[in-house]
Design a protein around this motif. Structure first.
Motif, short mmCIF file in Angstrom:
data_model
loop_
_atom_site.label_atom_id
_atom_site.label_comp_id
_atom_site.label_asym_id
_atom_site.label_seq_id
_atom_site.Cartn_x
_atom_site.Cartn_y
_atom_site.Cartn_z
N THR A 90 48.34 43.23 56.82
CA THR A 90 49.79 43.42 56.84
C THR A 90 50.32 43.79 55.47
OG1 THR A 90 50.17 41.06 56.45
CG2 THR A 90 50.11 41.81 58.75
N ARG A 91 49.43 43.81 54.48
CA ARG A 91 49.87 44.06 53.11
C ARG A 91 48.73 44.71 52.32
NH1 ARG A 91 49.65 39.14 51.31
NH2 ARG A 91 48.00 39.51 49.84
N ILE A 92 49.11 45.63 51.44
CA ILE A 92 48.17 46.24 50.50
C ILE A 92 48.70 45.97 49.10
CG2 ILE A 92 47.05 48.37 49.72
CD1 ILE A 92 47.78 49.58 52.49
N ASP A 93 47.83 45.49 48.23
CA ASP A 93 48.20 45.24 46.84
C ASP A 93 47.38 46.15 45.94
OD1 ASP A 93 50.00 43.07 47.35
OD2 ASP A 93 48.25 41.80 47.73
N ILE A 94 48.06 46.82 45.03
CA ILE A 94 47.38 47.62 44.00
C ILE A 94 47.65 46.92 42.67
CG2 ILE A 94 47.22 49.84 42.82
CD1 ILE A 94 48.32 51.13 45.36
N ASP A 95 46.59 46.54 42.00
CA ASP A 95 46.71 45.86 40.72
C ASP A 95 45.97 46.68 39.67
OD1 ASP A 95 47.32 43.73 38.89
OD2 ASP A 95 45.25 43.06 39.11
N ILE A 96 46.67 47.06 38.63
CA ILE A 96 46.06 47.83 37.53
C ILE A 96 45.87 46.87 36.37
CG2 ILE A 96 46.28 49.83 36.02
CD1 ILE A 96 46.32 50.47 39.08
N CYS A 151 41.11 49.29 35.06
CA CYS A 151 40.62 48.96 36.40
C CYS A 151 41.73 49.07 37.43
CB CYS A 151 40.06 47.54 36.42
SG CYS A 151 38.71 47.29 35.28
N PHE A 152 41.39 49.63 38.57
CA PHE A 152 42.30 49.78 39.70
C PHE A 152 41.74 48.92 40.84
CE2 PHE A 152 42.39 53.53 37.16
CZ PHE A 152 43.61 54.14 37.30
N HIS A 153 42.51 47.96 41.31
CA HIS A 153 42.07 47.08 42.39
C HIS A 153 42.99 47.30 43.59
CE1 HIS A 153 39.61 44.99 39.42
NE2 HIS A 153 40.69 44.89 38.67
N VAL A 154 42.42 47.67 44.73
CA VAL A 154 43.17 47.85 45.97
C VAL A 154 42.72 46.75 46.93
CG1 VAL A 154 43.69 49.39 47.90
CG2 VAL A 154 43.36 50.34 45.59
N SER A 155 43.64 45.81 47.21
CA SER A 155 43.32 44.64 48.04
C SER A 155 44.16 44.64 49.30
CB SER A 155 43.62 43.34 47.27
OG SER A 155 42.92 43.30 46.06
N ASP A 156 43.63 43.96 50.31
CA ASP A 156 44.40 43.76 51.54
C ASP A 156 44.20 42.34 52.02
OD1 ASP A 156 42.34 43.59 53.85
OD2 ASP A 156 41.69 45.40 52.80
N ASN A 157 44.95 41.96 53.03
CA ASN A 157 44.85 40.61 53.59
C ASN A 157 44.31 40.64 55.01
OD1 ASN A 157 47.07 41.75 54.81
ND2 ASN A 157 48.35 39.91 54.66
N GLY A 158 43.48 41.64 55.30
CA GLY A 158 42.91 41.78 56.64
C GLY A 158 41.70 40.89 56.85
N ALA A 159 40.79 41.34 57.69
CA ALA A 159 39.62 40.55 58.07
C ALA A 159 38.46 40.66 57.09
CB ALA A 159 39.15 40.97 59.46
N GLY A 160 38.53 41.56 56.14
CA GLY A 160 37.42 41.73 55.19
C GLY A 160 36.40 42.73 55.71
#
Length: 185
Positions: A91-97, A105-114
């Motif tokens: 339900t959410r995508i996080d981009i952390d630089i 570093c570019f990190h693209v995270s989500d809160n899904g099932a993995g």
């Protein structure tokens, strides 16, 4: 409409792979402001998938990195699209630089099932579908997209990784060397 968009995306990916792996690659690296590249990718995702929630976190200091902006934007687009298509309940995508001494570093995270543990070792080589046994039609663009990402990032002197998050979901990361930075092996 959907099939036409998929075909256009696939052709763009194949052209990028050809450009990167053809041996005669001369990346047109220029100093680029990270926030602008990320903003372009997020804008495109929000336009195509208006229900997607994307949060971006960047350092307060402006980061400038030498890159081929079009190719790095495509890497970000592929990672974001993978969450939309394959995030399983995300339900959410996080981009952390994050800035490190010799790289960004570019990190693209989500809160899904993995991501299935059996897929993780093969995620960037395009062979994951055979390993997982799930060569479904809706997964066809994940393998080529991530192998393209790997090729583009490697051509820039960077690297990629993927991991499952302890709280659920997954994080796909890539890093690019800063000007004059040397990457550890």
């Amino acid at each position: 409409q959907h099939d036409a968009e998929w075909l256009i995306h696939m052709v763009e990916n194949l052209l990028s792979v050809t450009k990167i792996t053809g041996g005669a690659t001369n990346l047109k690296k220029q100093d680029e402001i990270i926030e602008e590249i990320v903003g372009e990718a997020v804008g495109r995702i929000r336009k195509r998938f208006p229900d997607s929630v994307v949060n971006v976190s960047v350092p307060e200091e402006m980061l400038i990195v030498p890159m081929d902006a079009t190719l790095i934007e495509q890497v970000l687009l592929n990672l974001l699209e993978n969450v939309v298509f394959h995030g399983k309940c995300a339900t959410r995508i996080d981009i952390d630089i994050a800035e490190e001494p010799s790289r960004v570093c570019f990190h693209v995270s989500d809160n899904g099932a993995g991501i299935s543990e059996g897929i993780l070792p093969h995620l960037f080589d395009g062979s994951y579908a055979a390993q997982d046994g799930t060569a479904r039609d809706d997964s066809r663009n994940m393998g080529i997209g991530l192998s393209v990402c790997q090729s583009i990032v490697a051509a820039h002197g960077g690297g990629m990784s993927a991991r499952n998050n302890p709280s659920g979901g997954a994080t796909l990361s890539f890093w690019l060397p800063k000007r004059g930075g040397t990457e550890p092996s």
